[in-house]
Structures are given as C-alpha cells and as structure tokens.
Design a protein around this motif. Structure first.
Motif, short mmCIF file in Angstrom:
data_model
loop_
_atom_site.label_atom_id
_atom_site.label_comp_id
_atom_site.label_asym_id
_atom_site.label_seq_id
_atom_site.Cartn_x
_atom_site.Cartn_y
_atom_site.Cartn_z
N THR A 130 0.83 -1.21 0.00
CA THR A 130 0.00 0.00 0.00
C THR A 130 0.86 1.25 0.00
O THR A 130 0.58 2.23 -0.70
N THR A 131 1.96 1.22 0.76
CA THR A 131 2.86 2.37 0.86
C THR A 131 3.53 2.66 -0.48
O THR A 131 3.67 3.82 -0.88
N ILE A 132 3.92 1.61 -1.18
CA ILE A 132 4.55 1.79 -2.49
C ILE A 132 3.59 2.46 -3.46
O ILE A 132 3.98 3.38 -4.20
N ILE A 133 2.33 2.03 -3.47
CA ILE A 133 1.34 2.65 -4.35
C ILE A 133 1.10 4.10 -3.95
O ILE A 133 0.98 4.99 -4.79
N HIS A 134 1.04 4.36 -2.65
CA HIS A 134 0.88 5.74 -2.17
C HIS A 134 2.02 6.64 -2.67
O HIS A 134 1.78 7.76 -3.14
N LEU A 135 3.23 6.16 -2.56
CA LEU A 135 4.39 6.97 -2.92
C LEU A 135 4.47 7.20 -4.43
O LEU A 135 4.79 8.31 -4.89
N CYS A 136 4.16 6.16 -5.20
CA CYS A 136 4.30 6.26 -6.67
C CYS A 136 3.09 6.90 -7.34
O CYS A 136 3.24 7.58 -8.36
N TYR A 137 1.91 6.69 -6.77
CA TYR A 137 0.71 7.32 -7.34
C TYR A 137 0.31 8.56 -6.54
O TYR A 137 0.30 9.68 -7.06
N GLY A 138 0.01 8.39 -5.26
CA GLY A 138 -0.47 9.50 -4.45
C GLY A 138 0.50 10.66 -4.33
O GLY A 138 0.08 11.81 -4.24
N CYS A 139 1.81 10.34 -4.36
CA CYS A 139 2.84 11.39 -4.25
C CYS A 139 3.56 11.63 -5.57
O CYS A 139 4.35 12.57 -5.69
N GLY A 140 3.31 10.77 -6.57
CA GLY A 140 3.91 10.96 -7.90
C GLY A 140 5.42 10.82 -7.93
O GLY A 140 6.08 11.44 -8.76
N LEU A 141 6.00 9.99 -7.06
CA LEU A 141 7.45 9.86 -7.01
C LEU A 141 7.99 8.94 -8.10
O LEU A 141 7.33 7.99 -8.53
N ARG A 142 9.20 9.24 -8.54
CA ARG A 142 9.94 8.34 -9.42
C ARG A 142 10.46 7.17 -8.59
O ARG A 142 10.58 7.26 -7.38
N ARG A 143 10.80 6.08 -9.28
CA ARG A 143 11.29 4.89 -8.56
C ARG A 143 12.54 5.21 -7.74
O ARG A 143 12.65 4.78 -6.59
N THR A 144 13.48 5.96 -8.32
CA THR A 144 14.70 6.30 -7.59
C THR A 144 14.39 7.19 -6.38
O THR A 144 15.08 7.10 -5.36
N GLU A 145 13.36 8.02 -6.50
CA GLU A 145 12.98 8.89 -5.39
C GLU A 145 12.38 8.07 -4.24
O GLU A 145 12.59 8.38 -3.08
N VAL A 146 11.63 7.03 -4.60
CA VAL A 146 11.08 6.13 -3.58
C VAL A 146 12.22 5.40 -2.89
O VAL A 146 12.26 5.28 -1.66
N GLN A 147 13.16 4.91 -3.67
CA GLN A 147 14.31 4.19 -3.13
C GLN A 147 15.12 5.06 -2.17
O GLN A 147 15.55 4.61 -1.11
N ASN A 148 15.33 6.32 -2.56
CA ASN A 148 16.20 7.22 -1.78
C ASN A 148 15.49 7.92 -0.63
O ASN A 148 16.11 8.66 0.13
N LEU A 149 14.18 7.69 -0.49
CA LEU A 149 13.41 8.36 0.56
C LEU A 149 13.86 7.90 1.94
O LEU A 149 13.95 6.70 2.23
N ASN A 150 14.17 8.87 2.80
CA ASN A 150 14.60 8.58 4.17
C ASN A 150 13.51 8.97 5.17
O ASN A 150 12.60 9.72 4.85
N ILE A 151 13.65 8.45 6.38
CA ILE A 151 12.67 8.71 7.44
C ILE A 151 12.50 10.21 7.67
O ILE A 151 11.39 10.72 7.81
N LYS A 152 13.62 10.93 7.69
CA LYS A 152 13.59 12.36 7.98
C LYS A 152 12.89 13.17 6.88
O LYS A 152 12.55 14.35 7.08
N ASP A 153 12.65 12.54 5.71
CA ASP A 153 12.01 13.24 4.59
C ASP A 153 10.49 13.31 4.73
O ASP A 153 9.84 13.99 3.94
N ILE A 154 9.94 12.59 5.70
CA ILE A 154 8.48 12.60 5.88
C ILE A 154 8.15 13.24 7.23
O ILE A 154 8.59 12.77 8.28
N HIS A 155 7.39 14.34 7.20
CA HIS A 155 6.94 15.03 8.41
C HIS A 155 5.47 14.68 8.63
O HIS A 155 4.58 15.28 8.01
N PHE A 156 5.23 13.69 9.47
CA PHE A 156 3.87 13.20 9.68
C PHE A 156 2.96 14.28 10.26
O PHE A 156 1.81 14.42 9.84
N SER A 157 3.45 15.03 11.21
CA SER A 157 2.60 16.04 11.87
C SER A 157 2.20 17.16 10.91
O SER A 157 1.07 17.66 10.97
N LYS A 158 3.11 17.53 10.01
CA LYS A 158 2.82 18.61 9.06
C LYS A 158 2.23 18.08 7.74
O LYS A 158 1.88 18.86 6.86
N LYS A 159 2.18 16.76 7.61
CA LYS A 159 1.66 16.11 6.39
C LYS A 159 2.42 16.59 5.15
O LYS A 159 1.84 16.98 4.14
#
Length: 283
Positions: A130-159
């Motif tokens: 589900t997360t992979i589909i969210h990142l590639c469709y819901g966020c429009g990320l490229r495959r390399t961007e999904v691969q390189n995504l780090n924990i610090k790149d997502i701010h849950f509180s600020k969405k």
C-alpha cells in the motif's frame, strides 16, 4: 586512461548529474574505448561512427531484439559529454563527436483510470505494498525517489514529504493527504520490528536493508498481476506517476502546479506526461 575516466566521473558529480548517470556514463565511455582499442586522445569521428553502427546492430544481452533507441542515445550522450569534457580541459585539441543523433520517439505510456487505481489499492496485501502505491501514485514519485526516501524526509505532523535530491538534484515538497499520512505512519510503526537502529531508509527489506529500485518494481508487478483487468494491460511503475498527473489535470489543477508536483523543469515535459497539446495550454 583510468585516471581520465575517474576525473570524468568527478566532473559529472560536480555538474549535478544523477547518481545513475555518474555511475553509468563512465562505463559507456569505457565500452567505446574497448571497442575501438584506442586511447581517448586518438579517437576519431570514424571510431564513434563505427561504434554507433555496432550499437544499432547489437542484440540485447537479455531478451529478444536489438538495443533500444533510448539506450543507444544514452551511450552516445555519455560519449559526447566525455569528449566535450576533454576538449574543455584541453586534453584534446578537437572534439571528435560529430554525430547528429535523433531523439527517440516517446512511447505512449499507459494511464490507469481512477477506478483501476482503486482496484490496484484493493489488490495490496500488506502495508508495504500500500505504501509503495501511495508513494508512486499518491505522491507521484519516481522509482529512484522512492528508493532514496529517508525517514527524515516525511513530516507526519505537518503532512509533508520532502524530495531532497530529485532528478537533476531538484528539491520539492509534496503535501500529503490525511489517509496517505495515516498509512505511511502505519508502515513506519510496523517496520520497527526489523528496522536497524542506524537505518535511515524509509522503505526497508525484512532484513532491515534499504529497499532498492528493482525490488520496488517487482513488488508493484506482483500487485498488478493479482487482478485480471490490470494484468492484461501493459503498465509499469511509471504509469502511476503518469496517471496521477492526468487525474490532477482532470480535476482542474493547473499545468504549472502539476509540473511542480512532479518535479519537472519545463512545461513541455509535463505536457508529454499528461497528453495535452499546445492548443489546450493556450486555452
């Protein structure tokens, strides 16, 4: 020769080329030099022309058929950049690259409908999928961007999701919906059981290592093959990025905003993704 290739690689890094280009372009240059059996300073236009003909006739290492036009163009671009670098740094007197290479025609990319996207989500069997589909469709990320995504790149509180180094080292910020934020956080919490303390990657394998591009793609193919309707279509991971761009436009988001969402430098690139023509842009 190894020193020249190494310095060319450093030049690509300094100019801000992607990690893939930095790794692959020097290899493409080595292939030319190996084929011609000449040092870089002795390469002539005829050597490059002969190598171009060789690439056009060369069969694929895997699969059936010859090398694609896009792959050949990538090799020639690497060679062109290499000799431009040598000329600029006065390591050669004249650039031997004289080829005029045609740009390969863009293949029509499959676009999933909103209903088909819902089917894709329904086909997911775990939080990672589900997360992979969210990142590639819901966020429009490229495959390399999904691969390189780090924990610090997502701010849950600020969405918010931050792409620190997109294509061409371009940065962008992507707003997250409430449901996507909830699912990404759920995956993050579930991954604690096999996450290593020093692992920065957001997506990880059961062994606790960074989930790489090929594995992300394989996960997507596994999901899409579970439904006959999706299985019959020629869709790839990039189809999700193409689909979200199309859906955003259909919902009256401006082309400029879609361009920023996808991380494109120019409107004409967004135009290719969204199948809109110049007339509609003027309107």
């Amino acid at each position: 020769m190894e020193d020249i290739i190494f310095n060319f690689r450093k030049e690509l890094q300094n100019l801000g080329y992607s990690k893939n280009a930095v790794n692959e372009y020097p290899k493409f240059v080595k292939k030319l030099l190996h084929y011609s059996k000449e040092n870089p300073q002795k390469i002539k236009p005829k050597h490059i022309a002969n190598y171009h003909r060789y690439l056009q006739e060369k069969p694929k290492t895997r699969g059936i058929g010859k090398l694609s036009e896009a792959y050949i163009k990538s090799q020639l671009l690497a060679i062109k950049l290499f000799f431009e670098y040598l000329e600029r740094t006065q390591q050669i007197n004249k650039n031997p690259f004289l080829l005029k290479v045609k740009t390969p025609q863009n293949k029509t990319r499959a676009t999933l409908t909103v209903e088909e996207i819902k089917i894709l989500y329904a086909s997911c069997q775990n939080q990672l999928e589900t997360t992979i589909i969210h990142l590639c469709y819901g966020c429009g990320l490229r495959r390399t961007e999904v691969q390189n995504l780090n924990i610090k790149d997502i701010h849950f509180s600020k969405k918010l999701l931050f792409i620190r180094k997109g294509k061409g080292k371009k940065r962008r910020v992507i707003p997250l919906t409430k449901s996507i934020t909830k699912d990404l956080k759920k995956y993050y919490v579930e991954s604690f059981q096999y996450r290593k303390k020093d692992q920065d990657s957001f997506l990880i394998t059961p062994d606790g290592n960074r989930l790489l591009g090929n594995s992300i793609y394989n996960q997507f193919k596994k999901i899409s093959k579970r439904n006959l309707l999706l299985k019959q279509q020629k869709i790839c991971l990039h189809s999700l990025r193409h689909s979200i761009a199309t859906h955003l436009l259909e919902n009256d988001m401006s082309v400029e905003m879609v361009r920023d969402f996808l991380g494109h430098d120019q409107l004409k690139t967004t135009q290719i993704y969204t199948k809109i023509n110049h007339l509609k842009l003027k309107q």
